[in-house]
Design a protein around this motif. Sequence first.
Motif, PDB file in Angstrom:
ATOM      1  N   GLY A 168      46.478  47.956  45.270  1.00  0.00           N
ATOM      2  CA  GLY A 168      47.535  48.710  45.926  1.00  0.00           C
ATOM      3  C   GLY A 168      47.077  49.537  47.116  1.00  0.00           C
ATOM      4  N   PRO A 169      46.017  50.348  46.993  1.00  0.00           N
ATOM      5  CA  PRO A 169      45.561  51.141  48.141  1.00  0.00           C
ATOM      6  C   PRO A 169      45.172  50.290  49.353  1.00  0.00           C
ATOM      7  CG  PRO A 169      44.607  51.966  46.103  1.00  0.00           C
ATOM      8  CD  PRO A 169      45.294  50.685  45.767  1.00  0.00           C
ATOM      9  N   PHE A 170      44.532  49.164  49.106  1.00  0.00           N
ATOM     10  CA  PHE A 170      44.165  48.281  50.225  1.00  0.00           C
ATOM     11  C   PHE A 170      45.404  47.770  50.947  1.00  0.00           C
ATOM     12  CE2 PHE A 170      44.090  43.731  51.296  1.00  0.00           C
ATOM     13  CZ  PHE A 170      43.361  43.796  52.483  1.00  0.00           C
ATOM     14  N   ARG A 216      39.037  39.656  52.181  1.00  0.00           N
ATOM     15  CA  ARG A 216      38.304  38.466  51.733  1.00  0.00           C
ATOM     16  C   ARG A 216      38.074  38.511  50.220  1.00  0.00           C
ATOM     17  NH1 ARG A 216      34.964  34.163  53.551  1.00  0.00           N
ATOM     18  NH2 ARG A 216      34.423  33.056  51.649  1.00  0.00           N
ATOM     19  N   GLY A 217      37.731  39.673  49.696  1.00  0.00           N
ATOM     20  CA  GLY A 217      37.499  39.783  48.260  1.00  0.00           C
ATOM     21  C   GLY A 217      38.730  39.452  47.437  1.00  0.00           C
ATOM     22  N   PHE A 218      39.889  39.972  47.865  1.00  0.00           N
ATOM     23  CA  PHE A 218      41.120  39.680  47.120  1.00  0.00           C
ATOM     24  C   PHE A 218      41.560  38.226  47.323  1.00  0.00           C
ATOM     25  CE2 PHE A 218      41.674  44.405  47.450  1.00  0.00           C
ATOM     26  CZ  PHE A 218      41.574  44.649  46.089  1.00  0.00           C
ATOM     27  N   ALA A 219      41.295  37.653  48.501  1.00  0.00           N
ATOM     28  CA  ALA A 219      41.611  36.236  48.722  1.00  0.00           C
ATOM     29  C   ALA A 219      40.732  35.349  47.845  1.00  0.00           C
ATOM     30  CB  ALA A 219      41.422  35.877  50.192  1.00  0.00           C
ATOM     31  N   ASP A 220      39.458  35.698  47.715  1.00  0.00           N
ATOM     32  CA  ASP A 220      38.564  34.939  46.827  1.00  0.00           C
ATOM     33  C   ASP A 220      39.075  34.979  45.395  1.00  0.00           C
ATOM     34  OD1 ASP A 220      36.803  34.112  48.794  1.00  0.00           O
ATOM     35  OD2 ASP A 220      35.380  35.753  48.463  1.00  0.00           O
ATOM     36  N   TYR A 221      39.484  36.164  44.954  1.00  0.00           N
ATOM     37  CA  TYR A 221      40.019  36.283  43.588  1.00  0.00           C
ATOM     38  C   TYR A 221      41.262  35.416  43.423  1.00  0.00           C
ATOM     39  CZ  TYR A 221      42.600  38.072  39.622  1.00  0.00           C
ATOM     40  OH  TYR A 221      43.305  38.144  38.447  1.00  0.00           O
ATOM     41  N   HIS A 222      42.159  35.487  44.391  1.00  0.00           N
ATOM     42  CA  HIS A 222      43.423  34.754  44.328  1.00  0.00           C
ATOM     43  C   HIS A 222      43.186  33.249  44.267  1.00  0.00           C
ATOM     44  CE1 HIS A 222      47.117  32.908  45.901  1.00  0.00           C
ATOM     45  NE2 HIS A 222      47.763  33.999  45.523  1.00  0.00           N
ATOM     46  N   GLU A 223      42.401  32.717  45.181  1.00  0.00           N
ATOM     47  CA  GLU A 223      42.202  31.265  45.235  1.00  0.00           C
ATOM     48  C   GLU A 223      41.374  30.762  44.056  1.00  0.00           C
ATOM     49  OE1 GLU A 223      43.871  29.366  47.714  1.00  0.00           O
ATOM     50  OE2 GLU A 223      44.725  31.375  47.593  1.00  0.00           O
ATOM     51  N   ASN A 224      40.426  31.569  43.608  1.00  0.00           N
ATOM     52  CA  ASN A 224      39.634  31.176  42.442  1.00  0.00           C
ATOM     53  C   ASN A 224      40.503  31.107  41.191  1.00  0.00           C
ATOM     54  OD1 ASN A 224      36.878  30.770  41.134  1.00  0.00           O
ATOM     55  ND2 ASN A 224      37.605  32.556  40.019  1.00  0.00           N
ATOM     56  N   ALA A 225      41.454  32.019  41.066  1.00  0.00           N
ATOM     57  CA  ALA A 225      42.361  32.001  39.912  1.00  0.00           C
ATOM     58  C   ALA A 225      43.283  30.790  39.950  1.00  0.00           C
ATOM     59  CB  ALA A 225      43.178  33.294  39.873  1.00  0.00           C
ATOM     60  N   ILE A 226      43.727  30.412  41.153  1.00  0.00           N
ATOM     61  CA  ILE A 226      44.668  29.296  41.280  1.00  0.00           C
ATOM     62  C   ILE A 226      43.966  27.956  41.101  1.00  0.00           C
ATOM     63  CG2 ILE A 226      46.239  28.094  42.856  1.00  0.00           C
ATOM     64  CD1 ILE A 226      47.347  30.721  41.795  1.00  0.00           C
ATOM     65  N   PHE A 227      42.786  27.795  41.671  1.00  0.00           N
ATOM     66  CA  PHE A 227      42.133  26.480  41.704  1.00  0.00           C
ATOM     67  C   PHE A 227      40.981  26.361  40.708  1.00  0.00           C
ATOM     68  CE2 PHE A 227      44.467  26.574  45.643  1.00  0.00           C
ATOM     69  CZ  PHE A 227      45.023  25.303  45.663  1.00  0.00           C
ATOM     70  N   SER A 228      41.151  26.998  39.555  1.00  0.00           N
ATOM     71  CA  SER A 228      40.206  26.832  38.455  1.00  0.00           C
ATOM     72  C   SER A 228      40.983  26.872  37.148  1.00  0.00           C
ATOM     73  CB  SER A 228      39.141  27.931  38.482  1.00  0.00           C
ATOM     74  OG  SER A 228      39.714  29.194  38.192  1.00  0.00           O
ATOM     75  N   ASP A 229      40.278  26.580  36.065  1.00  0.00           N
ATOM     76  CA  ASP A 229      40.933  26.550  34.766  1.00  0.00           C
ATOM     77  C   ASP A 229      39.879  26.743  33.690  1.00  0.00           C
ATOM     78  OD1 ASP A 229      42.477  25.511  32.361  1.00  0.00           O
ATOM     79  OD2 ASP A 229      43.953  25.151  33.940  1.00  0.00           O
ATOM     80  N   LYS A 230      40.242  27.409  32.605  1.00  0.00           N
ATOM     81  CA  LYS A 230      39.302  27.576  31.493  1.00  0.00           C
ATOM     82  C   LYS A 230      38.968  26.233  30.850  1.00  0.00           C
ATOM     83  CE  LYS A 230      40.824  32.292  30.462  1.00  0.00           C
ATOM     84  NZ  LYS A 230      41.444  33.199  29.454  1.00  0.00           N
ATOM     85  N   ASP A 231      39.916  25.309  30.890  1.00  0.00           N
ATOM     86  CA  ASP A 231      39.720  23.963  30.357  1.00  0.00           C
ATOM     87  C   ASP A 231      39.290  23.050  31.502  1.00  0.00           C
ATOM     88  OD1 ASP A 231      39.769  21.511  29.162  1.00  0.00           O
ATOM     89  OD2 ASP A 231      41.908  21.527  28.674  1.00  0.00           O
ATOM     90  N   VAL A 232      38.199  22.320  31.329  1.00  0.00           N
ATOM     91  CA  VAL A 232      37.701  21.439  32.392  1.00  0.00           C
ATOM     92  C   VAL A 232      38.790  20.471  32.849  1.00  0.00           C
ATOM     93  CG1 VAL A 232      35.980  19.691  32.993  1.00  0.00           C
ATOM     94  CG2 VAL A 232      35.344  21.612  31.540  1.00  0.00           C
ATOM     95  N   GLY A 233      39.575  19.980  31.899  1.00  0.00           N
ATOM     96  CA  GLY A 233      40.641  19.050  32.237  1.00  0.00           C
ATOM     97  C   GLY A 233      41.973  19.717  32.476  1.00  0.00           C
TER      98      GLY A 233
END
Length: 448
Positions: A168-170, A216-233
């Motif tokens: 929020g502050p950012f 950049r830090g928040f963008a990394d968090y955002h894209e990493n959350a979207i384009f990854s998964d706890k399950d490999v498949g």
Amino acid sequence: MTDVLGVLVIARNGDRTEYYQDPKTYESSYTESTALGAAESHHLGSFLRSTYMSSSSPSYIADMKTDLVDTHEVHVHAKAGGEGTVIFDSAIALLQGLFPPNPANKIVLANETTVVAPLGGYQYVPIETVEPGNDRSLEPWTDCPAFEQHISSVYSSNEFKATAKAAGPFFGAVRDYVFGRPTVLENAIYDYVSTELSHNKTYAHRLPPTLVEQARGFADYHENAIFSDKDVGGIGNLAGRTILHTVLSSLTRIAFNGDPLQFLLIETSYHPFISLFHMLEMTKESPELAGIPNYASALAFELRRGPAPEDRDFIRIKFKNGTNGDFETHHAFGHKSDIAATEFIYRIENYAITSQKQWAAACSAGLDDNWLHIGTQNAISSTVFAILAAVFLLGMFILSKFVKSARAKAQNARIRLADDEVSQSHQPQGQYPNYGTLSNVGPGIVPF
């Protein structure tokens, strides 16, 4: 002699103008290349040339033609969806560095005139564009209901909500520098801020310190959350699962002595990098990989001979984040060294999506009927086509039977002559030479 038999390189495009992706669907806006982006990709091409095509390099591919490109040994794929125009331009620039102009690229005509290719022997390397309309290997996340549901689940998760609150502050501080763009975590504004910082002198002078780093830090968090998964498949790894088919099949081709392929370049966007880093468990030892790779980054899969007396081939994974620095070696699945190619393939091949049909199934799994219809339109169209084709063939069969029957009746009713009614010009076929028939049979290529 070096140990490298061949290599597959996944490269990210170079710098471009501002690029917006819808936070709910990842449908993209128009963008175009910049001179900086071309220079970055050209630099990467020169780096790859010095790494794999210089005899003094420890990673030199010894059996590969390096002065004039052999298009049987080198293949190039470029993503056409999304940032497609930028990615294609980046591929061109990279290839200019990988195979620079060579005066030996010439031809001698019949009149003994020698013609050198333009620009001092420019080398034209074919690029196969991968269109998402018929091949989802490089852009599987658009028009995918299950992926959109995954995005919604990420945004509604407790972790994302907590991160959004902390941000929020950012977002309050950056609001005056994004000119009406939504300042929420769902709409990561890093692309706009970084683009303006690179290309707008006035903006660069006015932007307060640390804001671009926080963006950049928040963008990394955002894209990493979207384009990854706890399950490999899982559906979050969709970008990695579709490109994985090309990775595995190409490494298999390189390993086969009868196949000339030795260098495959896949020019694409940042999305599959994130998924592959998670799928191969590289982020466990190198958590800094859990984010957006820089422009002109490269991920290399080297196929290497095993040390004597080992008769297996091994895979070494290297990553270069942007134009600075060198390749860094990373290990898959917790290994501390190169992984045997057979083990690598065995551990990951079942998660690869190898066809449009599998992609449609992955994008429709677990959704209601309306979503299922969207995800299986191709299958429905194919079924209707098959039914129509069957009806057509049945009609042709019945018609042919009718025609044969009519001809037989006409033959029986024909008036017979007393003498031989076969003229000398219509002798039986066996009395004339048989010159054979022409056939045009070749293997078909079915794109994924």
